[in-house]
Every structure is written in C-alpha cells, then in structure tokens.
Design a protein around this motif. Structure first.
Motif, PDB file in Angstrom:
ATOM      1  N   PRO A 181       0.847  -1.145  -0.037  1.00 28.42           N
ATOM      2  CA  PRO A 181       0.114   0.166   0.081  1.00 28.42           C
ATOM      3  C   PRO A 181       0.917   1.321   0.077  1.00 28.42           C
ATOM      4  N   ASP A 182       2.045   1.137   0.408  1.00 30.44           N
ATOM      5  CA  ASP A 182       3.008   2.232   0.549  1.00 30.44           C
ATOM      6  C   ASP A 182       3.626   2.578  -0.901  1.00 30.44           C
ATOM      7  N   ARG A 183       3.517   1.843  -1.689  1.00 32.93           N
ATOM      8  CA  ARG A 183       4.080   1.996  -2.984  1.00 32.93           C
ATOM      9  C   ARG A 183       3.018   2.386  -4.102  1.00 32.93           C
ATOM     10  N   GLY A 184       3.397   3.289  -4.757  1.00 33.72           N
ATOM     11  CA  GLY A 184       2.484   3.944  -5.900  1.00 33.72           C
ATOM     12  C   GLY A 184       3.259   3.814  -7.178  1.00 33.72           C
ATOM     13  N   LEU A 185       2.709   4.613  -8.142  1.00 38.42           N
ATOM     14  CA  LEU A 185       3.551   4.325  -9.480  1.00 38.42           C
ATOM     15  C   LEU A 185       4.675   5.541  -9.603  1.00 38.42           C
ATOM     16  N   TRP A 186       4.391   6.555  -8.949  1.00 42.42           N
ATOM     17  CA  TRP A 186       5.556   7.583  -8.601  1.00 42.42           C
ATOM     18  C   TRP A 186       5.613   7.869  -7.173  1.00 42.42           C
ATOM     19  N   ARG A 187       7.049   8.686  -6.922  1.00 42.71           N
ATOM     20  CA  ARG A 187       7.213   9.038  -5.695  1.00 42.71           C
ATOM     21  C   ARG A 187       6.544  10.571  -5.449  1.00 42.71           C
ATOM     22  N   TYR A 188       5.930  10.603  -4.165  1.00 44.63           N
ATOM     23  CA  TYR A 188       5.038  11.741  -3.973  1.00 44.63           C
ATOM     24  C   TYR A 188       6.236  13.188  -4.052  1.00 44.63           C
ATOM     25  N   PRO A 189       5.837  14.153  -4.728  1.00 49.96           N
ATOM     26  CA  PRO A 189       6.717  15.245  -4.942  1.00 49.96           C
ATOM     27  C   PRO A 189       6.827  16.067  -3.712  1.00 49.96           C
ATOM     28  N   ASP A 190       7.846  16.304  -3.444  1.00 53.24           N
ATOM     29  CA  ASP A 190       8.069  17.392  -2.267  1.00 53.24           C
ATOM     30  C   ASP A 190       7.323  18.820  -2.706  1.00 53.24           C
ATOM     31  N   TRP A 191       7.569  19.127  -3.714  1.00 52.54           N
ATOM     32  CA  TRP A 191       6.857  20.694  -3.980  1.00 52.54           C
ATOM     33  C   TRP A 191       5.504  20.701  -4.070  1.00 52.54           C
ATOM     34  N   LEU A 192       4.686  19.428  -4.183  1.00 54.33           N
ATOM     35  CA  LEU A 192       3.212  19.220  -4.068  1.00 54.33           C
ATOM     36  C   LEU A 192       2.760  19.552  -2.555  1.00 54.33           C
ATOM     37  N   GLY A 193       3.607  18.876  -1.487  1.00 56.56           N
ATOM     38  CA  GLY A 193       3.386  19.326  -0.197  1.00 56.56           C
ATOM     39  C   GLY A 193       1.924  18.875   0.180  1.00 56.56           C
ATOM     40  N   SER A 194       1.299  19.922   0.887  1.00 56.79           N
ATOM     41  CA  SER A 194      -0.097  19.956   1.303  1.00 56.79           C
ATOM     42  C   SER A 194      -1.125  20.649   0.533  1.00 56.79           C
ATOM     43  N   TRP A 195      -0.648  21.086  -0.776  1.00 58.92           N
ATOM     44  CA  TRP A 195      -1.701  21.909  -1.560  1.00 58.92           C
ATOM     45  C   TRP A 195      -2.799  21.093  -1.889  1.00 58.92           C
ATOM     46  N   PRO A 196      -2.794  19.765  -2.263  1.00 56.49           N
ATOM     47  CA  PRO A 196      -3.957  19.093  -2.500  1.00 56.49           C
ATOM     48  C   PRO A 196      -5.207  19.136  -1.367  1.00 56.49           C
ATOM     49  N   ALA A 197      -4.655  19.088  -0.147  1.00 57.78           N
ATOM     50  CA  ALA A 197      -5.100  18.930   1.206  1.00 57.78           C
ATOM     51  C   ALA A 197      -5.860  20.289   1.386  1.00 57.78           C
ATOM     52  N   ALA A 198      -5.091  21.659   0.925  1.00 53.57           N
ATOM     53  CA  ALA A 198      -5.659  22.868   1.160  1.00 53.57           C
ATOM     54  C   ALA A 198      -6.799  23.038  -0.015  1.00 53.57           C
ATOM     55  N   ALA A 199      -6.670  22.594  -1.231  1.00 50.17           N
ATOM     56  CA  ALA A 199      -7.553  22.592  -2.227  1.00 50.17           C
ATOM     57  C   ALA A 199      -8.906  21.847  -1.805  1.00 50.17           C
ATOM     58  N   GLY A 200      -8.689  20.629  -1.118  1.00 54.22           N
ATOM     59  CA  GLY A 200      -9.883  20.013  -0.752  1.00 54.22           C
ATOM     60  C   GLY A 200     -10.676  20.599   0.542  1.00 54.22           C
ATOM     61  N   LEU A 201      -9.992  21.108   1.545  1.00 54.34           N
ATOM     62  CA  LEU A 201     -10.493  21.988   2.478  1.00 54.34           C
ATOM     63  C   LEU A 201     -11.438  23.195   2.114  1.00 54.34           C
ATOM     64  N   LEU A 202     -10.748  23.950   1.040  1.00 59.21           N
ATOM     65  CA  LEU A 202     -11.505  25.051   0.350  1.00 59.21           C
ATOM     66  C   LEU A 202     -12.675  24.685  -0.418  1.00 59.21           C
ATOM     67  N   ALA A 203     -12.606  23.470  -1.096  1.00 54.78           N
ATOM     68  CA  ALA A 203     -13.944  22.949  -1.812  1.00 54.78           C
ATOM     69  C   ALA A 203     -14.916  22.713  -0.773  1.00 54.78           C
ATOM     70  N   PHE A 204     -14.422  21.843   0.330  1.00 52.97           N
ATOM     71  CA  PHE A 204     -15.597  21.638   1.188  1.00 52.97           C
ATOM     72  C   PHE A 204     -16.161  22.588   1.731  1.00 52.97           C
ATOM     73  N   THR A 205     -15.384  23.424   2.258  1.00 55.41           N
ATOM     74  CA  THR A 205     -15.919  24.823   3.020  1.00 55.41           C
ATOM     75  C   THR A 205     -16.822  25.513   1.996  1.00 55.41           C
ATOM     76  N   TRP A 206     -16.426  25.475   0.740  1.00 57.67           N
ATOM     77  CA  TRP A 206     -17.359  26.186  -0.463  1.00 57.67           C
ATOM     78  C   TRP A 206     -18.601  25.530  -0.452  1.00 57.67           C
ATOM     79  N   LEU A 207     -18.592  24.023  -0.276  1.00 57.21           N
ATOM     80  CA  LEU A 207     -19.857  23.434  -0.500  1.00 57.21           C
ATOM     81  C   LEU A 207     -20.819  23.575   0.881  1.00 57.21           C
ATOM     82  N   GLU A 208     -20.181  23.875   2.058  1.00 60.56           N
ATOM     83  CA  GLU A 208     -20.899  24.057   3.071  1.00 60.56           C
ATOM     84  C   GLU A 208     -21.278  25.710   3.226  1.00 60.56           C
ATOM     85  N   LEU A 209     -20.699  26.546   2.971  1.00 56.11           N
ATOM     86  CA  LEU A 209     -21.134  27.947   3.271  1.00 56.11           C
ATOM     87  C   LEU A 209     -21.358  28.675   2.137  1.00 56.11           C
ATOM     88  N   VAL A 210     -21.173  28.200   0.949  1.00 57.66           N
ATOM     89  CA  VAL A 210     -21.465  28.948  -0.526  1.00 57.66           C
ATOM     90  C   VAL A 210     -22.623  28.438  -1.097  1.00 57.66           C
TER      91      VAL A 210
END
Length: 342
Positions: free
Chosen positions: A45-74
C-alpha cells in the motif's frame, strides 16, 4: 444525513482531534478501500506509480478543504443529499486515484480531512514518539515537531479564513451587502470565502516577511516555518465558533436520525425529544468562546516565539517577534469582532 457530515464529521473532528490526536487517520474509510485495492493488485500500500513530489506538499489538502468549505458555506444546496453524494463521490475518486499513483503517503499530505485532523491533533495531550509509543505531551512539543511543508501556509489559511467567513456570512452588514450588490449570490459568497482565506494568508506571509527582514534572513519559506503557530489560533476560533452548534445541532441530528424515514421508529431513543437549549447557559457559551480564542492566541504567540528563537540569531530574535505579535493580535481581534458581530 447532512447533520452527520457537517456536525459530527466536520465539527466533531475538532474536539476529537484536540483530545486524542489525528483520529481521522484511524477512521478514514478511504485508507481501508485503498488497502483492499492494493491487496487485490498484490502491491504494497505504500508503493505507488511515482514518488510523491515534495513541491506538492499539502496543496491538495488545502484545495480539498477549500472545496468542502465552499460546499458548506457558499453552495445554496449544501444540505441536499444529491449535492453531498456528488461531492463525496468526486472527492473519493480523486483521493483513491492519488493513493494509487503515490501510495498511502498521499493521505498524509493530500487528504483534506486527515490533514485537518492531524494539524489540530498537534495540540492534543496524546502523541507518539518516533518508536510509535503513546506519550503525554504539551501543545508546544507537537507544534515544534511539525516540519515546514509546501502548501502548509495555504492549509492553515483555509482553516482560519473559512471559519472567519462563516462568521462574516452571518453578520448583518454582510447580509445587507449581499442583497444590494449587483452580483449573483453564489459569486459574492465565493469571492467572500476566497477573500478571507487570502487575507489570512497575506497576514501570515507579511508577518513572516517582516520578521525575516528584521532577522536578516530571506523571507522565502518563512511563512511555512511560522504556519504551525497559526494552528492554535485557528483551532481556538474553530472551538469558539462551533461550540454551541455542536451542542445544539448535535442533539437535533440525533433526534432526526432516530426516525430518518418518518415511520415512527426510534433508533436512538431520541425521536420524541426536543433540543435542550438549557444544556449550557449563554454565559458559559460566551466564556468558552472568549477563552478558546484567547487561549489559542497565547499558545500561538509562544509557538511563534519558540520558532523565532530557532530561526534567527539570539540578538535579533526578540525584535523579529514584534511583527508576529502584531499578526497574532490582528487574528485574535478580528476573530472576536466577527464572532460577536453575528
């Protein structure tokens, strides 16, 4: 039911993580699904097709949080089951594809709910040592152990900015403004949400930049270094903002859940009860709200102090804390103003 999503999942994660640490890591159903898929594919389970890039960091999580709060509040149909099913289906698909591509490390950094729980869990009295042993710890130990991560500034800014927008959206002057401005309500709400998140990020980045100038160090990456000190502020505001909602809407959700189909069932023994608004007094609510915001501010100031001592020369470290102190005061005063403007 919408109540379980917005009350027990979203709001309930705050006290659960604050008390017990990153609980969503253990409860996350997508981790279980990914584990089953990995076993079917005979792949670790810890093996994927590629190595997770350091530059990506937590940007996907930030986008997901923004999308969820938009759903809830807007989104005007945020409580419709169709909207919730569509959103969570799309979210699950993105998360599982990411985990298949990068392994289960994806969830640590890119799952919005898991990172949300993990960041708040940094303040929990329970933590784990490097060998996995559970230990008691202070909030500063958990915050200090959080390493700078690409996108962490955006993530904590969404945590703080979205909660601030929730208060703003209930303020009488904002309601009046949205009714008079010649823009669709959906667009106005979206701009308001994004604007509050950007304001929170700009204040953090500006404070870190000024600290870097005073400390004789480049401002590149400093906002990520100081982002952990904003977590207590955001968490305090989350507790203050959602404390009464969890108490009262939590009761309402359990009442509705006892008879979800209106057939006269009483699954939890609460169907015939009403919401007990006397379970906590208005004075207690105010005390919790003010106490949570102030406590978050104090912990944030001390955490910023600790980080400044580590990053800057001792003779300049005290001066570098001045813009950070102003930042924390601005967050706290703004939070209290929005909290009691509703």
């Amino acid at each position: 039911m919408p109540g379980f999503v917005y009350v027990f999942l979203w709001v309930g994660l705050v006290p659960a993580s604050l008390l017990f640490g990153p609980v969503w890591r253990l409860l996350n159903p997508l981790r279980t699904v990914h584990l089953l898929l990995a076993r079917l594919a005979h792949t670790p389970p810890d093996r994927g097709l590629w190595r997770y890039p350091d530059w990506l960091g937590s940007w996907p999580a930030a986008a997901g949080l923004l999308a969820f709060t938009w759903l809830e509040l807007v989104w005007p149909h945020s409580t419709d089951l169709a909207s919730l099913r569509l959103w969570f289906a799309a979210y699950a698909a993105v998360q599982l594809l990411g985990a298949l591509a990068f392994g289960n490390r994806w969830f640590d950094r890119a799952d919005a709910f898991e990172l949300y729980s993990t960041l708040i869990g940094r303040l929990a009295p329970l933590g784990r040592r490097g060998d996995g042993l559970l230990v008691l710890r202070g909030p500063f130990s958990g915050l200090d152990a959080l390493k700078p991560l690409a996108g962490i500034t955006a993530t904590v800014s969404v945590m703080l900015g979205s909660t601030a927008f929730d208060s703003l959206a209930s303020a009488p002057w904002w309601v009046g403004y949205t009714q008079t401005v010649p823009l669709p309500g959906l667009l106005t709400g979206t701009l308001g949400l994004v604007g509050m998140v950007l304001l929170a990020a700009a204040l953090l980045s500006g404070g870190a930049l000024l600290a870097g100038v005073i400390g004789g160090r480049s401002g590149v990456g400093l906002s990520s270094a100081f982002a952990p000190s904003v977590i207590p502020v955001a968490t305090g505001y989350l507790v203050a903002h959602y404390f009464s909602l969890l108490l009262f809407e939590g009761q309402r959700t359990l009442i509705l859940a006892s008879d979800p189909l209106g057939t006269g069932a009483n699954l939890f023994g609460t169907a015939e009860r009403g919401v007990d608004f006397g379970v906590v007094s208005p004075e207690t609510i105010v005390l919790v709200q003010v106490g949570a915001v102030v406590a978050g501010h104090v912990v944030g100031v001390v955490a910023a102090h600790d980080r400044a001592i580590r990053l800057f020369p001792a003779r300049r470290a005290v001066l570098t804390q001045l813009p950070l102190l102003v930042l924390m005061v601005a967050y706290t005063v703004g939070g209290l103003a929005l909290l009691f403007a509703t």
